[in-house]
Design a protein around this motif. Structure first.
Motif, PDB file in Angstrom:
ATOM      1  N   GLU A   1     -21.110   2.001  14.413  1.00 44.54           N
ATOM      2  CA  GLU A   1     -19.736   1.877  13.918  1.00 44.54           C
ATOM      3  C   GLU A   1     -19.022   0.716  14.590  1.00 44.54           C
ATOM      4  OE1 GLU A   1     -17.923   5.658  14.690  1.00 44.54           O
ATOM      5  OE2 GLU A   1     -18.845   6.566  12.918  1.00 44.54           O
ATOM      6  N   LEU A   2     -18.200   0.038  13.831  1.00 44.44           N
ATOM      7  CA  LEU A   2     -17.350  -1.003  14.398  1.00 44.44           C
ATOM      8  C   LEU A   2     -16.002  -0.374  14.732  1.00 44.44           C
ATOM      9  CD1 LEU A   2     -18.248  -3.957  12.010  1.00 44.44           C
ATOM     10  CD2 LEU A   2     -18.918  -3.680  14.405  1.00 44.44           C
ATOM     11  N   TRP A   3     -15.631  -0.448  15.965  1.00 44.01           N
ATOM     12  CA  TRP A   3     -14.377   0.171  16.399  1.00 44.01           C
ATOM     13  C   TRP A   3     -13.320  -0.883  16.680  1.00 44.01           C
ATOM     14  CZ3 TRP A   3     -15.762   4.447  20.561  1.00 44.01           C
ATOM     15  CH2 TRP A   3     -16.500   5.469  19.923  1.00 44.01           C
ATOM     16  N   ASP A   4     -12.089  -0.552  16.328  1.00 39.74           N
ATOM     17  CA  ASP A   4     -10.957  -1.397  16.702  1.00 39.74           C
ATOM     18  C   ASP A   4     -10.708  -1.252  18.197  1.00 39.74           C
ATOM     19  OD1 ASP A   4     -10.528  -2.213  14.105  1.00 39.74           O
ATOM     20  OD2 ASP A   4      -9.175  -0.549  13.659  1.00 39.74           O
ATOM     21  N   SER A   5     -10.065  -2.249  18.755  1.00 44.22           N
ATOM     22  CA  SER A   5      -9.727  -2.146  20.169  1.00 44.22           C
ATOM     23  C   SER A   5      -8.624  -1.100  20.355  1.00 44.22           C
ATOM     24  CB  SER A   5      -9.303  -3.501  20.727  1.00 44.22           C
ATOM     25  OG  SER A   5      -8.283  -4.034  19.943  1.00 44.22           O
ATOM     26  N   VAL A   6      -8.590  -0.530  21.545  1.00 42.71           N
ATOM     27  CA  VAL A   6      -7.601   0.501  21.851  1.00 42.71           C
ATOM     28  C   VAL A   6      -6.861   0.111  23.129  1.00 42.71           C
ATOM     29  CG1 VAL A   6      -8.846   2.401  20.760  1.00 42.71           C
ATOM     30  CG2 VAL A   6      -9.316   1.833  23.150  1.00 42.71           C
ATOM     31  N   THR A   7      -5.678   0.670  23.296  1.00 44.71           N
ATOM     32  CA  THR A   7      -4.929   0.461  24.526  1.00 44.71           C
ATOM     33  C   THR A   7      -4.992   1.747  25.341  1.00 44.71           C
ATOM     34  OG1 THR A   7      -3.461  -1.032  23.366  1.00 44.71           O
ATOM     35  CG2 THR A   7      -2.704  -0.234  25.490  1.00 44.71           C
ATOM     36  N   PHE A   8      -5.404   1.611  26.578  1.00 48.38           N
ATOM     37  CA  PHE A   8      -5.562   2.780  27.446  1.00 48.38           C
ATOM     38  C   PHE A   8      -5.081   2.410  28.837  1.00 48.38           C
ATOM     39  CE2 PHE A   8      -8.378   5.445  30.209  1.00 48.38           C
ATOM     40  CZ  PHE A   8      -7.870   6.671  29.839  1.00 48.38           C
ATOM     41  N   GLN A   9      -4.142   3.202  29.363  1.00 52.41           N
ATOM     42  CA  GLN A   9      -3.570   2.944  30.682  1.00 52.41           C
ATOM     43  C   GLN A   9      -3.114   1.494  30.817  1.00 52.41           C
ATOM     44  OE1 GLN A   9      -6.627   4.328  33.349  1.00 52.41           O
ATOM     45  NE2 GLN A   9      -5.968   6.460  33.150  1.00 52.41           N
ATOM     46  N   GLY A  10      -2.474   1.015  29.771  1.00 53.87           N
ATOM     47  CA  GLY A  10      -1.909  -0.327  29.800  1.00 53.87           C
ATOM     48  C   GLY A  10      -2.932  -1.446  29.629  1.00 53.87           C
ATOM     49  N   GLN A  11      -4.197  -1.076  29.406  1.00 50.12           N
ATOM     50  CA  GLN A  11      -5.214  -2.103  29.251  1.00 50.12           C
ATOM     51  C   GLN A  11      -5.766  -2.090  27.830  1.00 50.12           C
ATOM     52  OE1 GLN A  11      -7.987  -2.466  32.604  1.00 50.12           O
ATOM     53  NE2 GLN A  11      -7.056  -0.612  33.402  1.00 50.12           N
TER      54      GLN A  11
ATOM     55  N   LEU B   1     -15.756   7.868  26.278  1.00 50.55           N
ATOM     56  CA  LEU B   1     -15.722   6.534  26.885  1.00 50.55           C
ATOM     57  C   LEU B   1     -14.474   6.371  27.760  1.00 50.55           C
ATOM     58  CD1 LEU B   1     -16.914   3.994  24.156  1.00 50.55           C
ATOM     59  CD2 LEU B   1     -18.236   5.290  25.787  1.00 50.55           C
ATOM     60  N   LEU B   2     -13.338   6.840  27.262  1.00 48.77           N
ATOM     61  CA  LEU B   2     -12.093   6.653  28.010  1.00 48.77           C
ATOM     62  C   LEU B   2     -12.048   7.548  29.241  1.00 48.77           C
ATOM     63  CD1 LEU B   2      -9.459   6.244  25.146  1.00 48.77           C
ATOM     64  CD2 LEU B   2     -10.718   4.487  26.400  1.00 48.77           C
ATOM     65  N   GLU B   3     -12.630   8.741  29.141  1.00 50.77           N
ATOM     66  CA  GLU B   3     -12.660   9.642  30.302  1.00 50.77           C
ATOM     67  C   GLU B   3     -13.460   9.037  31.445  1.00 50.77           C
ATOM     68  OE1 GLU B   3     -14.262  13.404  29.183  1.00 50.77           O
ATOM     69  OE2 GLU B   3     -12.280  14.322  28.939  1.00 50.77           O
ATOM     70  N   ASN B   4     -14.447   8.230  31.082  1.00 50.29           N
ATOM     71  CA  ASN B   4     -15.305   7.617  32.103  1.00 50.29           C
ATOM     72  C   ASN B   4     -14.854   6.206  32.461  1.00 50.29           C
ATOM     73  OD1 ASN B   4     -17.771   9.464  32.625  1.00 50.29           O
ATOM     74  ND2 ASN B   4     -17.434   9.560  30.420  1.00 50.29           N
ATOM     75  N   PHE B   5     -13.720   5.819  31.936  1.00 46.66           N
ATOM     76  CA  PHE B   5     -13.244   4.451  32.109  1.00 46.66           C
ATOM     77  C   PHE B   5     -12.826   4.215  33.566  1.00 46.66           C
ATOM     78  CE2 PHE B   5      -9.949   1.139  31.763  1.00 46.66           C
ATOM     79  CZ  PHE B   5     -10.705   0.174  31.147  1.00 46.66           C
ATOM     80  N   PRO B   6     -13.296   3.115  34.193  1.00 48.12           N
ATOM     81  CA  PRO B   6     -12.896   2.838  35.575  1.00 48.12           C
ATOM     82  C   PRO B   6     -11.413   2.496  35.663  1.00 48.12           C
ATOM     83  CG  PRO B   6     -14.118   0.991  34.672  1.00 48.12           C
ATOM     84  CD  PRO B   6     -14.173   2.080  33.639  1.00 48.12           C
ATOM     85  N   LEU B   7     -10.746   3.035  36.690  1.00 50.44           N
ATOM     86  CA  LEU B   7      -9.313   2.760  36.832  1.00 50.44           C
ATOM     87  C   LEU B   7      -9.049   1.287  37.059  1.00 50.44           C
ATOM     88  CD1 LEU B   7      -8.059   5.765  38.960  1.00 50.44           C
ATOM     89  CD2 LEU B   7      -7.490   5.193  36.597  1.00 50.44           C
ATOM     90  N   GLN B   8      -9.959   0.649  37.824  1.00 55.82           N
ATOM     91  CA  GLN B   8      -9.800  -0.776  38.084  1.00 55.82           C
ATOM     92  C   GLN B   8     -11.105  -1.479  37.752  1.00 55.82           C
ATOM     93  OE1 GLN B   8      -8.341  -0.385  42.173  1.00 55.82           O
ATOM     94  NE2 GLN B   8      -6.396  -1.163  41.424  1.00 55.82           N
ATOM     95  N   PRO B   9     -11.238  -1.883  36.489  1.00 57.74           N
ATOM     96  CA  PRO B   9     -12.488  -2.544  36.094  1.00 57.74           C
ATOM     97  C   PRO B   9     -12.686  -3.854  36.857  1.00 57.74           C
ATOM     98  CG  PRO B   9     -10.990  -2.244  34.206  1.00 57.74           C
ATOM     99  CD  PRO B   9     -10.251  -1.826  35.427  1.00 57.74           C
ATOM    100  N   LEU B  10     -13.915  -4.105  37.259  1.00 57.53           N
ATOM    101  CA  LEU B  10     -14.226  -5.349  37.959  1.00 57.53           C
ATOM    102  C   LEU B  10     -15.314  -6.091  37.208  1.00 57.53           C
ATOM    103  CD1 LEU B  10     -14.377  -4.172  41.675  1.00 57.53           C
ATOM    104  CD2 LEU B  10     -12.526  -5.378  40.516  1.00 57.53           C
ATOM    105  N   CYS B  11     -15.140  -7.418  37.061  1.00 57.83           N
ATOM    106  CA  CYS B  11     -16.130  -8.234  36.351  1.00 57.83           C
ATOM    107  C   CYS B  11     -17.451  -8.219  37.101  1.00 57.83           C
ATOM    108  CB  CYS B  11     -15.624  -9.655  36.167  1.00 57.83           C
ATOM    109  SG  CYS B  11     -15.323 -10.528  37.707  1.00 57.83           S
ATOM    110  N   ARG B  12     -17.394  -8.081  38.411  1.00 56.96           N
ATOM    111  CA  ARG B  12     -18.582  -7.856  39.237  1.00 56.96           C
ATOM    112  C   ARG B  12     -18.109  -7.231  40.531  1.00 56.96           C
ATOM    113  NH1 ARG B  12     -18.924 -14.306  40.328  1.00 56.96           N
ATOM    114  NH2 ARG B  12     -18.325 -14.216  42.516  1.00 56.96           N
ATOM    115  N   ARG B  13     -18.988  -6.565  41.223  1.00 59.29           N
ATOM    116  CA  ARG B  13     -18.558  -5.756  42.351  1.00 59.29           C
ATOM    117  C   ARG B  13     -17.885  -6.593  43.441  1.00 59.29           C
ATOM    118  NH1 ARG B  13     -22.665  -1.772  45.069  1.00 59.29           N
ATOM    119  NH2 ARG B  13     -23.992  -2.746  43.520  1.00 59.29           N
TER     120      ARG B  13
END
Ligand SMILES: [Zn+2]
Ligand SMILES: [Zn+2]
Length: 173
Positions: free
Chosen positions: A22-32, A120-132
């Protein structure tokens, strides 16, 4: 992905594998803003017990995120296993979780896409990092320190070593 629950009631032991891209539209979650690169792959195996539906399978996606340190966009591949028991009769869902969130009561269809998005959103990192070890932006001039040091960075102490510096100071006294 819509599952018609009426097909599954009172049919003990019925099984089916359902897959969809499925192609999903983007979503806004926690301001992101969270986008999806390419199709999201849903594959579930459904088993009915007559009164409940066992849904097992996995969700595979490539999430388009924004790094919380350097603000660069990056793609995070994710794969989540799912195992849920869904009551087929609203009476067996006293807190109304499935009924209110994922069931269209008019069509009697369960929305497994909506459910997958929630996983997916429940497992979403609070502070996503492009690399550790992303170095982020210089707090003074705003340069992306992953691209190289700026001039203000020279007299700043790496926070990882600052603690050590403090300990050494203490030791001297
Ligand atoms: Zn980054
Ligand atoms: Zn700087």
């Amino acid at each position: 992905m819509q599952i018609s629950l009426s097909d599954w009631r009172e049919v003990d032991g019925q099984e089916q594998t359902v897959t969809e891209s499925e192609l999903w539209d983007s979503v806004t979650f926690q301001g992101q803003t969270i986008g999806f690169k390419g199709p999201v792959q849903l594959s579930f195996h459904l088993t009915s017990s007559g009164s409940s539906l066992l849904v097992r399978g996995e969700i595979v996606a490539e999430m388009e995120l924004t790094c919380s340190r350097c603000t660069a966009p990056f793609v995070q591949p994710v794969r989540y296993k799912v195992s849920e028991i869904i009551p087929l009769n609203p009476d067996d869902d006293p807190d109304g979780y499935w009924t209110s969130l994922f069931l269209d009561q008019e069509t009697d269809e369960l929305d497994l896409s909506e459910f997958s998005l929630m996983v997916l959103l429940e497992n979403f990192p609070l502070q996503p990092l492009c690399r550790r070890d992303c170095r982020g932006l210089c707090t003074v001039c705003g340069q992306d320190l992953n691209q190289g040091d700026c001039d203000c960075a020279t007299d700043q102490i790496d926070p990882r070593w600052a603690k050590l510096g403090q300990l050494l100071e203490k030791g001297k006294k």
